[in-house]
Design a protein around this motif. Structure first.
Motif, short mmCIF file in Angstrom:
data_model
loop_
_atom_site.label_atom_id
_atom_site.label_comp_id
_atom_site.label_asym_id
_atom_site.label_seq_id
_atom_site.Cartn_x
_atom_site.Cartn_y
_atom_site.Cartn_z
N SER A 1 -1.46 0.74 8.20
CA SER A 1 -1.22 1.93 7.93
C SER A 1 -0.08 3.14 9.16
O SER A 1 -0.29 4.59 8.44
N ARG B 1 -2.21 3.51 -3.14
CA ARG B 1 -3.18 2.91 -3.91
C ARG B 1 -3.82 4.12 -4.71
O ARG B 1 -5.10 4.84 -4.80
N ASN C 1 0.25 -1.12 -0.10
CA ASN C 1 -0.13 -0.07 0.00
C ASN C 1 0.90 1.32 -0.06
O ASN C 1 0.74 2.61 -0.58
N ARG D 1 2.58 7.12 -1.73
CA ARG D 1 0.75 5.98 -1.22
C ARG D 1 0.39 5.50 -2.54
O ARG D 1 -0.04 6.35 -3.56
#
Lengths: 331, 668
Positions: B425, B400, B365, B398
């Motif tokens: 996260s 995604r 991610n 980031r």
């Protein structure tokens, strides 16, 4: 380990501070009112077990005292030292009544059942083989040993009298366990149960079985008559000393790293534990902290209501069990 | 006889054969006429050959009309140069219709001498390996772990039945491995090291699946899909100079081997997540991306990137991240590129860069690039750059989000142990220097910012170990620190437990995130070798200390779950119904276990009492002798009570000092 928490009661230890160097042996007399301690300094001490007050020290040796034994009637004390001598003392006065010279350091000593003979074992050193010596102490002066026996191979690291003092039970540096008939000059039996030096042998109160403490991280329960191995107690460190409770099915182990292996972990506070195992189930159920160095000698009080430990740190700690100890049962 | 003595000297006699090892045959060349042949020769030499060394001989044979025949012969000065060239240009394309096929001249002879009669290869017998995933279907879903103990001479695989691990049948073996145990990434195989190479074991009985020949392998790597095994051995010889070999796990065949040129960190070749590609950096020059199963360069050529330093694959997508060092004219850059399209999806310019390190989030991610930046740069006498006042930036990509935005965090303290939270996260790191006190700092990546959520000060920590399912983390001080273990639940940043495993050298979570094991390895410390097993909240469950000299404790990995996220959500929602069933089973098995334990203890007790009875018989038989020796009965402590002397001892309970100033007058 749920059982562990039950025994983490505060047992009030009495600390006997009398030695400047590491403790080598701690012993009780048969009645349990006196404690005998010897260390790497030349003055063994005698203490009252009731309150830890010192009765006195035995003055006469010139080197580390490796072993001490008290006669069954508590009248006489025997000590063996690195100064190549063994001495017989009067318990009440502390006077040395007999001294014999040997060719090398005296590693183990002990009165026989009747209290009329003393056995000594000496170290193997510079030209002299490891030797077992028997003296008749009724003679004064004792003069020459009544008999002696050379031990050719692995030297004796611990020795006790067998039942009725018919033979000696000796533990050796290579892990061998032997029955020695010194008067007949022969080895009756040898068994190899341990993989490392046997540091201590302690008889059960009736002399029918004993527990051995070994460098191979185990202590073992063995019968005196046939040297048959019955139980093994495993730990993570070399075991320096072990004893069997005269009252409950418990075995006490004390140990730690060898002096030369101690690195930074040695400073760890109170890291060296006295470990309690169930005699029959071979399971560890409690640990008592307190020593700042490896434990060199342990012993239950003759009535089983307490125990004493002597350590590399020079301290001797005398513990009394709380009531919970006597009621505590394995399910 | 004299010839025998000189045998070893004779072996060194220069032999004719040697000359052929530096010659290559290049085929697949276009056929050109005599007018263009010279241009073709120059082209071939310039583009493919000259950069690998000195070409001492080059010849492009022609037919009677002067047209080329489609191949050329060349000789390099040294065998090594020819080998380098071969590795590099094999399969290179000249143009749309022509691809170079290069082979050694010595091979040519071998092929020419081959049998005229073609013998069909023998059919290998089918070996049924059994179910290689049988361990996953254990009744209670217990995991397995391997322990290397007795100073490395015995290895045992256990079922982790909590509190009572049981060795797997026939999985305790002496000298199973000569150095360490290595599980494959999905847990299917156990790899063991031997002088001759690597062996793989698996299946219910851990039978040998395959062997891979490579002398003195020092370290290995699996592709994430477990289809390929990469081995490295420093023992190279003239006949076999390739230190790195790649094998196909199923067949045992070596697919490709490589020279190991420069000092590099292992693994030298990094795998993409599905095992479709593997890549390495030629520092300063290029990225070499290879594809499987052909094991040749993607598009038959390296990707030339000036000043490239390092690369790293996303753990979940075919995205390759690499960074380029700064030069006098250009700033440093981090580039993300998809494979096999080679499309750049993100680039970040970085200024004043001393060094970069890439940390991928385990679920792909995020990518965090740790950038060491300097305020001033000097050049040493020999032109090596020296950086002054280093501070650290973390650039978080980031992955995604559309266009992959990048966010920056700056840290002035020294930084170490950067770790991402799996399936979460957050990330954590150790900040500060030991002399002033280390802190562990937790950050949370939110939708619009990166927030510093917690700073834990004065922590003697050198390892941050996250649970593989996230949320729980252990802060550990291993090896030279004191073995302190702090268990933290990061959902509320509360410490759930503080434990200590003095001298612990390793820490490992089980693949399900339920247990943490710390080990004191015999390889580092010679005493107290044991493994301690804790729950995810830090409760000590049991100790594995009956095995001698434990060297290594390794959980068997599990393949990723087959459940979809939706299914997992449903299970969590209906947790109560599931847990009811499991609790009932747990209760049954624990009563069964305690029943078994009680029976065992009852048996031991009876045995012991029998043994004692025999000894007591002997003891009683000797009573008369004992009386004779001592004159009194001393069998019990109070046997000779008549001889007891009663003694009264007085101990002062309290001592009080009273000061008397004046003595009272005594009346005369």
């Amino acid at each position: 380990f749920s059982q562990l928490s039950q025994l983490n009661q505060i047992m009030k230890p009495i600390c006997l501070l009398g030695h400047m160097r590491s403790i080598t042996q701690v012993r009780f007399n048969r009645d349990g009112d006196l404690i005998f301690t010897c260390a790497k300094d030349p003055h063994p001490s005698i203490w009252f077990a009731l309150n830890g007050e010192r009765l006195g020290s035995l003055v006469g040796h010139n080197g580390a005292v490796w072993c001490v034994d008290c006669r069954w009637d508590s009248e006489k004390v025997l000590t063996g030292s690195a100064d190549n001598s063994a001495k017989l003392w009067d318990t009440e006065t502390g006077k040395c009544v007999l001294s014999v010279d040997t060719n090398s350091a005296v590693r183990s000593c002990g009165f026989d059942f009747a209290g009329t003979s003393a056995m000594l074992t000496t170290d193997k050193t510079m030209g002299y083989k490891c030797t077992i010596l028997l003296y008749d102490i009724r003679q004064d002066p004792a003069g020459q040993p009544a008999c002696q026996m050379l031990v050719p191979e692995s030297k004796i690291t611990s020795a006790v009298w067998g039942p009725l003092s018919r033979f000696l039970i000796t533990g050796h540096e290579n892990g061998d366990l032997c029955q020695m008939d010194v008067r007949a000059q022969k080895v009756i039996r040898t068994e190899k149960h341990h993989k490392g030096a046997i540091n201590d042998i302690r008889m059960y109160k009736d002399g029918t079985m004993f527990v051995t403490a070994s460098k191979d991280h185990t202590a073992r329960l063995i019968d005196s008559y046939e040297l048959q191995l019955f139980k093994t107690y495993k730990t993570e460190r070399p075991v320096n000393s072990a004893d069997i409770s005269p009252l409950r099915p418990h075995v006490l182990l004390g140990g730690g790293q060898e002096a030369q292996d101690v690195t930074t972990s040695g400073a760890h506070v109170g890291k060296f534990d006295a470990k309690f195992f169930h005699t029959v189930y071979e399971e560890e159920f409690a640990r008592v902290k307190g020593h700042f160095g490896p434990i060199n000698s342990v012993g239950f009080t003759p009535d089983g209501r307490g125990f004493v430990t002597g350590g590399e740190d020079g301290f001797v700690r005398l513990h009394s069990f709380d009531n919970d100890y006597f009621d505590f049962e394995f399910e | 006889a004299r010839l025998e003595l000189l045998g070893d000297i004779l072996a060194e006699k220069p032999q004719e054969k040697k000359a052929i090892n530096n010659a290559l045959v290049l085929s697949g060349l276009p056929i050109v006429d005599s007018a263009r042949i010279e241009r073709l020769q120059v082209f071939i030499r310039d583009k493919f050959l000259d950069k690998h060394g000195e070409v001492v001989k080059f010849s492009m044979p022609t037919d009677e009309n002067g047209n080329s025949l489609g191949f050329a012969l060349c000789c390099f000065q040294t065998d090594q140069q020819a080998l380098d060239a071969l590795t590099d240009i094999q399969g290179a394309s000249l143009d749309k219709m022509h691809t170079l096929n290069v082979f050694k001249f010595s091979d040519f002879n071998r092929l020419a001498d081959a049998d005229d009669e073609w013998k069909p290869p023998e059919k290998a017998p089918f070996v049924d390996r059994g179910d290689l995933r049988s361990w996953l279907r254990e009744d209670r879903c217990h995991d397995q772990f391997g322990v290397l103990h007795t100073a490395g001479s015995v290895a045992t695989i256990y079922w982790h039945w909590p509190g009572d691990p049981q060795p797997v049948d026939s999985a305790t073996r002496n000298n199973w491995t000569e150095s360490r145990l290595h599980w494959s990434p999905l847990g299917t195989y156990l790899a063991t090291y031997h002088t001759k190479g690597i062996a793989l074991w698996g299946g219910e009985k851990f039978e040998q699946i395959n062997r891979f020949q490579h002398k003195n392998v020092q370290i290995i790597d699996f592709s994430p899909c477990e289809r390929y095994l990469v081995t490295f051995s420093p023992s190279v010889t003239k006949e076999d100079p390739h230190a790195i070999k790649m094998f196909e796990v199923d067949t045992g065949k070596m697919k490709r081997s490589f020279l190991h040129e420069q000092a590099a960190k292992w693994p030298v070749f990094k795998w993409s997540h599905k095992g479709e590609f593997f890549a390495r950096v030629q520092t300063g020059k290029a990225l070499q991306v290879f594809e499987t199963p052909s094991f040749s360069l993607l598009d038959k050529k390296s990707i030339s990137v000036q000043d490239v330093q390092d690369l790293s694959w996303s753990p979940t997508d075919n995205i390759l991240a690499y960074w380029i060092a700064e030069t006098d004219n250009q700033p440093a850059r981090v580039i993300l590129m998809t494979m096999p399209e080679k499309r750049e999806v993100a680039t970040k310019m970085l200024f004043n860069v001393a060094d970069c390190r890439m940390h991928w989030h385990p679920q792909g991610n995020y990518l965090c690039v740790r950038v060491n930046r300097y305020t001033k740069k000097k050049l040493d006498a020999d032109n090596t750059p020296k950086y002054i006042n280093i501070y650290t930036n973390f650039e978080v990509f980031r992955m995604r989000e559309k266009n992959i935005p990048v966010e920056k965090i700056e840290v002035t303290d020294a930084v170490s142990c950067f770790t991402w939270e799996p399936h979460g996260s957050k990330f954590a790191m150790v900040q500060g220097i030991a002399s002033k006190g280390l802190s562990v700092v937790f950050y949370q990546v939110n939708a619009h910012d990166i927030e510093k959520v917690k700073v834990l000060e004065k922590r003697n920590v050198n390892t941050i170990s996250w649970s593989p399912i996230g949320q729980h983390v252990v802060l550990a001080g291993l090896r030279s620190a004191n073995g302190g273990l702090e268990f933290i639940d990061t959902s509320d940043m509360k410490t759930t437990a503080n434990q200590e495993h003095f001298g612990a050298t390793d820490i490992e979570w089980d693949p399900t995130g339920r247990y943490v094991v710390t080990t004191v390895s015999f390889w580092h410390v010679k005493v107290d070798n044991a493994s301690h097993v804790y729950s995810s909240h830090g409760t000590l469950l049991y100790k594995l200390n009956k095995l001698e000299r434990i060297c290594q404790f390794a959980w068997r990995p599990r393949p990723p779950t087959l459940l979809s996220d939706e299914q997992i959500k449903n299970i969590k929602k209906n947790m109560k119904t599931y847990s009811r069933r499991f609790e009932k089973e747990d209760l049954q098995s624990s009563t069964r276990a305690s029943k078994e334990l009680l029976e065992k203890r009852a048996r031991l007790k009876t045995e012991y009492e029998k043994w004692r009875a025999k000894l007591l018989e002997k003891f009683r038989g000797e009573k008369q002798k004992r009386l004779e020796l001592r004159g009194v009965d001393t069998d019990e402590l109070d046997s000779n009570a008549q001889d007891f002397v009663e003694e009264t001892l007085e101990f002062p309970i309290k001592v009080e000092r009273i000061r008397i100033d004046k003595l009272p007058q005594v009346a005369e």
